[in-house]
Design an enzyme around this catalytic site. Structure first.
Site, PDB file in Angstrom:
ATOM      1  N   HIS A   1      11.543  23.380  10.831  1.00 15.23           N
ATOM      2  CA  HIS A   1      12.521  22.905  11.803  1.00 15.23           C
ATOM      3  C   HIS A   1      13.488  21.908  11.193  1.00 15.23           C
ATOM      4  CE1 HIS A   1      11.038  24.418  15.909  1.00 15.23           C
ATOM      5  NE2 HIS A   1      10.677  25.255  14.953  1.00 15.23           N
TER       6      HIS A   1
ATOM      7  N   SER B   1      15.545  28.211   9.926  1.00 13.73           N
ATOM      8  CA  SER B   1      15.130  29.505   9.385  1.00 13.73           C
ATOM      9  C   SER B   1      16.185  30.102   8.469  1.00 13.73           C
ATOM     10  CB  SER B   1      14.888  30.495  10.526  1.00 13.73           C
ATOM     11  OG  SER B   1      13.892  30.029  11.393  1.00 13.73           O
TER      12      SER B   1
ATOM     13  N   GLU C   1     -13.424  41.345  -0.896  1.00 10.91           N
ATOM     14  CA  GLU C   1     -12.642  41.905   0.188  1.00 10.91           C
ATOM     15  C   GLU C   1     -11.261  42.309  -0.335  1.00 10.91           C
ATOM     16  OE1 GLU C   1     -14.602  42.698   2.892  1.00 10.91           O
ATOM     17  OE2 GLU C   1     -13.547  41.406   4.295  1.00 10.91           O
TER      18      GLU C   1
ATOM     19  N   LYS D   1      11.041  38.524  21.681  1.00 18.68           N
ATOM     20  CA  LYS D   1      10.813  39.389  20.522  1.00 18.68           C
ATOM     21  C   LYS D   1       9.429  39.145  19.925  1.00 18.68           C
ATOM     22  CE  LYS D   1      13.329  41.102  16.531  1.00 18.68           C
ATOM     23  NZ  LYS D   1      14.410  40.881  15.582  1.00 18.68           N
ATOM     24  N   ASP D   2       8.996  37.872  19.897  1.00 25.74           N
ATOM     25  CA  ASP D   2       7.681  37.551  19.340  1.00 25.74           C
ATOM     26  C   ASP D   2       6.558  38.152  20.173  1.00 25.74           C
ATOM     27  OD1 ASP D   2       8.090  34.221  17.817  1.00 25.74           O
ATOM     28  OD2 ASP D   2       8.476  36.249  17.088  1.00 25.74           O
TER      29      ASP D   2
END
Lengths: 181, 249, 418
Positions: C217, C221, C289, C245-246
C-alpha cells in the site's frame, strides 16, 4: 466477507440490485453451511460415543454393599440397599424435600439404587461408598466439600446442593446385570 | 489462442481416458471409483469373509473397530459375534491381575500376533503388513492389490526365485514372501457366490478399500453437493463482477 | 483518491464513538474501499488474495486438527487415522489441510511468477519483493515440518534427509544436527519441536503478510503494462471492482481445490506416507512434496554435499538480489521481447527441475532403445540454466535489449481492462 451487496458508483442510484442481494444471500448460506463441519468436529467423536455405555454385573454385590463404577468418565454409585434403607427412603417420600421426588421414581428395582456420584452443588464426589465414610444424618451420602447431605434415596436433605443425585439412563439386561447409557 | 488451449486440454483429456481404459483390461471396475462411487455392500461383506477366513491368520487390521462392520451391512448381533470370537487383553482387575476377556464391538479388530517379533517368527522373518490402509499405502492402490492377489504364477523360464519366496507378476522385483493366499474355493461365501480366485480377490479389495477409506461415500456425496453449489455461486459471482465492471465503460 | 486532509466525521454516533478511539472504519475505507488500484490488472493479480485466503484456511483447519492430534512417535500415525475415521468430519479437515498446503503453494508460485514476468520486484517494490520471499521461506519451513507430523515413512525419512543436510556446515555441522534433532536421530523430541514450530510459524507468516500488504500500500500495485499510474484516470477504487473480481477468483480457485479435496484427495501424496515410520527401513525412493521437487533436484545435481546445500538455498536467496540483476527500467515483459522468451524458458526449466526431482538421479530417461539420458545429467543442465538465467542472462538482456515502445499511460493504452 459475503458482503457483496455493494452500491454501484453511479451517483443517485441507491436501490439494491437483485443480483447483488441474491449472490450475497447464496454466499452467506454457503458460509453458514460450511461452518457446521468445523463446529461438529469438536463434538464427541465416534470412538468416544461408542464407549458411552457400560455393562455392570451386580451378582457379586452383597446386600448392604455399595460399589462405584465408571461411566462416561464419571463415578456411578450402585447401592444394594437393605430393607431398612429402602424403608427409610420411602417413609420420607412426603417430607419437606428441596427437590421433591418419590423413591419409587428413582429406582427400577427397589433394592438397587443407581446414581451419578457427583454432588449437584459444585461437582465433588460425596462420601458414603466406603463403610468407614460418614454418611450424614439420613444414612445416605455426605459431601465433605460444602456439607451437602443426601438420604438413602440420594435426595438432597441438607446443605447447599440444589438437586438430588442424578439418575443415569440404565436398564436391567438380566436379573443381576445392568447396562448404563 | 483460446482454441489452442481448448485443443490442448482435449488432447490431454483423451490421453488420460485412453490410458485409464487400457489399464482396465483385466482389472475389475471398482464400484467405489468415480464421482458417484459407493461400496457394493454384498462385495464388501464377502470381502470381510475372505479377510476373516484367510488373511486374518497373518495380517492385522488394527485401525478398524468391530463396530465399523455395521457400516457394510452386518447386524449388531453379527458384529458382537465376530468380536466375541477373539480374546482381548484387559485389566488390571481389583486383584491387580491382567486378564483376558471376549472382544466387544468397541474393540479394534484383534491382531493375529501379539507384536512384530512374534509375527516375524511365525512368517520366516517377514512381517505381514497391517492392512488397515493398504489400498492407500501402495502405488496403484486397489488395482495393485488385486494384481498381486491374482498374480501368483509359475516363474517364467530361466527366472530363479529365492528360497522361501514366490513368483508374482505384480510385486516389485517379482519375488514376494507371501505364499499364494487364495485358491479356488478357499472360502464358502455366505451368499452363495462362486469363490474363484479373481472373485475373492476383487471382493477382498472392495473390503480393504472400505477399511482404508470408510468415509468415501460421505465424502463423494458431500463433494457433489458442495461442487454444484460452488459452481452456481461462482457463476453468480461472475455475473456480479461483469455487472460491477460494466460501470467502467 | 487518497483520503483528503479534512474527512467529514461519520454520521452514525456509534461509528463516530469507535472511530475517535480506534480509526478502524477510516482504515477500512482508505485501504479496502478507496485504495487506488490500476484499472488494467488481469486475473494473474488475483493470486495474492487467493494466497491470503488459503493461509486462513490452513490456520482454521490446522487449529481444529491440533485439537485431535497427538505428537508422540507411538501415537501420531494412529491419531491421524483416528481423525480420519472417528472425528466428526475429521476426514474433511485432514484432506482440506493436506491439499490446502499444495494449493497454497500453487497460488504463491503463480503469484511469484507473475512478479517475475511483470517486473514487480523492481524499484520501488524491492522490499515488497523481499517480504514475499520471506513469506515463501517461512511457508517452506512450515510445510516441511507439517509433513513430518503424520509420522509416515516419508515423514520420517524426509526429516532425516533434510536435517542431515545441516551436517554439511563446516566444524559445527554435526552439533547443529544433534541440536535440531534433540537426540541422535529423528525421534520423539524432533517430532514434538516440529509440532510446536509448525503451530507457531503460520502466525509469523500472518504477521509478515501484514507487513507485505503495508509495503504494497506504500508503493501501490504494479500492473500488466509496468507503467505507473499517472493520475485518477489510471486507477479505480479497490471496492467494488477488485472485491468483486477477487470473490469471483476465490470461487474459481475453490472449485479446483475442493474438486481435489472431495474427489482426488491423495492426488499429491506419496503412498509410502500411509506406512508408519520405520527407522530400520528406508523407502526405495525418498521424494519430497511436489513444491519442493525443483530444490531437491538442484541439491542432488551438485556432487559436493556442502555446495549442494548452498546451491539449494541459493536458488531462493539469489532472488533477493533480482532487482539488481535485472536493471532494465522497463518493468513488464510485455514490452521486452527477448526477456519474454527467456522468461518462458525459465518457467520450462523450473518444471523440468521439478520433474527431475521426482525421479531418481540414476534413473535413465529413455529416448529410444539405445539412447538414454540419466536424470542426473538433465538435472545438472537445468540447474546450470536456472542460475545462468538469473545471474548471467538477465543482466545481459537488461543491458542490450531493445524494448518495444511503452504506452504513455494506462488509460492511454485504450483503458486496457483486465
Amino acid at each position: 466477507m459475503a458482503d457483496q451487496a455493494a452500491k454501484t458508483e453511479a451517483p443517485g442510484e441507491t436501490r439494491r440490485d437483485f443480483l447483488y442481494l441474491a449472490t450475497a444471500t447464496v454466499g452467506a448460506a454457503g458460509v453458514a453451511a460450511a461452518l457446521w463441519p468445523f463446529i461438529d468436529s469438536m463434538n464427541p467423536a465416534a470412538d468416544i460415543r461408542a464407549l458411552s455405555s457400560t455393562e455392570v454385573d451386580l451378582a457379586p454385590v452383597a446386600v448392604g454393599q455399595r460399589i462405584t463404577v465408571k461411566w462416561q468418565g464419571k463415578p456411578i454409585f450402585i447401592d444394594h440397599r437393605p430393607e431398612d434403607e429402602i424403608k427409610r427412603a420411602r417413609d420420607d417420600d412426603n417430607a419437606d424435600l428441596r427437590d421433591p421426588q418419590k423413591d419409587a421414581d428413582r429406582v427400577k428395582k427397589a433394592e438397587w439404587l443407581v446414581m451419578v456420584g457427583i454432588c449437584t452443588h459444585l461437582g465433588c464426589i460425596p462420601g458414603g461408598q466406603k463403610p468407614t465414610d460418614p454418611r450424614g444424618d439420613w444414612g445416605g451420602w455426605f459431601c465433605p466439600c460444602h456439607g451437602s447431605v443426601y438420604d438413602t434415596s440420594g435426595r438432597i436433605r441438607k446443605g447447599p446442593a440444589p438437586r438430588n443425585l442424578a439418575i443415569p439412563p440404565y436398564e436391567f439386561t438380566a436379573d443381576k446385570m445392568i447396562k448404563i447409557g | 489462442m483460446r482454441g489452442q488451449r481448448i485443443l490442448t486440454l482435449a488432447v490431454l483429456g483423451a490421453a488420460l481416458f485412453a490410458r485409464a481404459a487400457a489399464a482396465a483390461d483385466d482389472l475389475p471396475r471398482w464400484s467405489f471409483d468415480g464421482v458417484f462411487g459407493s461400496y457394493d455392500r454384498a462385495a464388501a461383506k464377502r470381502g470381510f469373509q475372505v479377510y476373516h477366513d484367510v488373511c486374518s491368520a497373518c495380517h492385522s487390521l488394527n485401525l478398524v473397530y468391530y463396530r465399523n462392520l455395521q457400516q457394510i451391512g452386518f447386524t449388531e448381533d453379527e458384529v458382537k459375534a465376530f468380536a466375541a470370537e477373539k480374546q482381548v487383553n484387559d485389566g488390571p482387575n481389583d486383584q491387580g491381575e491382567m486378564y483376558q476377556r471376549p472382544g466387544r464391538p468397541s474393540d479394534h479388530i484383534v491382531p493375529p500376533f501379539a507384536n512384530e517379533q512374534q509375527a516375524r517368527m511365525a512368517n520366516n522373518g517377514a512381517l505381514p503388513p497391517d492392512l488397515s490402509v493398504i489400498t492407500k499405502a501402495r502405488k496403484g492402490g486397489p488395482d495393485y492389490i488385486y494384481s498381486v492377489l491374482t498374480g501368483f504364477v509359475d516363474a517364467p523360464e530361466g527366472v530363479k526365485v529365492p528360497d522361501g519366496m514366490f513368483y508374482n507378476t505384480a510385486f516389485p522385483g517379482h519375488a514376494i514372501a507371501m505364499p499364494p493366499p487364495l485358491v479356488d474355493g478357499a472360502v464358502t461365501f455366505a451368499d452363495g457366490t462362486n469363490a474363484t480366485v479373481p472373485q475373492m480377490a476383487a471382493d477382498v479389495v472392495v473390503f480393504l478399500n472400505w477399511a482404508a477409506e470408510p468415509e468415501l461415500e460421505a465424502r463423494k456425496k458431500l463433494g457433489v453437493q458442495v461442487l454444484i453449489f460452488l459452481v452456481l455461486l461462482t457463476a453468480m459471482l461472475y455475473a456480479v463482477k461483469r455487472k460491477v465492471w460494466s460501470a467502467l465503460h | 483518491m487518497p483520503a483528503p486532509a479534512a474527512v467529514p466525521p461519520p454520521e452514525n454516533a456509534v461509528v463516530r464513538w469507535i472511530e475517535e478511539r480506534l480509526p478502524i472504519f477510516g482504515f477500512v475505507k482508505h485501504h479496502l474501499r478507496d485504495y487506488p488500484t490500476p484499472r488494467n490488472l488481469n486475473y494473474l493479480w488475483n493470486f495474492g488474495s487467493i494466497a491470503g485466503v488459503m493461509l486462513v484456511v490452513m490456520i482454521v483447519t490446522g487449529v481444529l486438527l491440533a485439537m485431535q492430534y497427538t505428537a508422540n512417535v507411538n501415537m501420531a500415525f494412529d491419531s491421524v487415522e483416528r481423525i480420519m475415521r472417528d472425528v466428526n468430519y475429521g476426514w474433511l479437515l485432514r484432506y482440506l489441510h493436506m491439499n490446502g498446503g499444495s494449493f497454497f503453494f500453487i497460488a504463491v508460485y503463480i503469484h511469484l511468477f507473475r512478479g517475475l514476468y511483470y517486473g514487480s520486484y523492481k524499484a520501488p517494490r524491492e522490499i515488497l519483493w523481499w517480504l514475499g520471499l520471506i513469506i515463501l521461506l517461512l511457508m517452506m519451513a512450515t510445510a516441511f515440518m507439517g509433513y513430518v507430523l503424520p509420522w509416515g515413512q516419508m515423514s520420517y525419512w524426509a526429516a532425516t534427509v533434510i536435517t542431515n543436510l545441516f551436517s554439511a556446515i563446516p566444524w559445527v555441522g554435526d552439533s547443529i544436527v544433534t541440536w535440531l534433532w534433540g537426540g541422535f536421530s529423528v525421534d520423539n523430541p524432533t517430532l514434538n519441536r516440529f509440532y510446536a514450530l509448525h503451530y507457531l510459524l503460520p502466525f509469523v507468516i500472518f504477521a509478515v503478510v501484514f507487513v507485505h500488504l503495508w509495503a504494497l500500500h506504500t508503493v501501490k500495485s504494479n500492473n500488466p503494462l509496468g507503467v505507473e499510474p499517472k493520475g485518477k484516470q489510471d486507477t479505480i477504487p479497490f471496492h467494488p471492482y477488485y472485491t468483486a473480481k477477487d470473490f469471483f477468483g476465490f470461487g474459481m480457485f475453490f472449485i479446483v481445490y475442493l474438486g481435489v479435496v472431495f474427489f482426488a484427495p491423495n492426488l499429491f501424496s506419496e503412498p509410502d506416507n500411509y506406512i508408519q515410520a520405520n527407522p530400520m527401513v528406508t523407502p526405495p525412493h525418498i521424494v519430497p512434496e511436489w513444491y519442493f521437487l525443483p530444490y531437491y533436484a538442484i541439491l542432488r545435481s551438485i556432487p559436493d554435499k556442502l555446495l549442494g546445500v548452498i546451491a539449494m538455498f541459493g536458488s531462493i536467496l539469489v532472488l533477493f538480489v533480482l532487482p539488481w540483476l535485472d536493471r532494465s527500467p522497463i518493468k513488464s515483459g510485455r514490452f521486452r521481447p527477448i526477456f519474454k522468451q527467456l522468461f518462458w524458458l525459465f518457467v520450462v526449466d523450473c518444471v523440468v527441475l521439478g520433474w527431475v526431482g521426482k525421479n531418481s538421479p540414476d534413473a535413465i530417461l529413455r529416448i529410444s532403445d539405445t539412447v538414454g539420458v540419466p536424470f542426473l545429467v538433465i538435472g545438472r543442465i537445468a540447474t546450470a540454466y536456472y542460475f545462468g538465467h538469473l545471474l548471467v542472462l538477465l543482466p545481459l538482456i537488461a543491458a542490450i535489449e531493445k524494448p518495444k515502445p511503452l504506452p504513455d499511460s494506462i488509460s492511454a493504452a485504450s483503458g486496457g481492462k483486465g
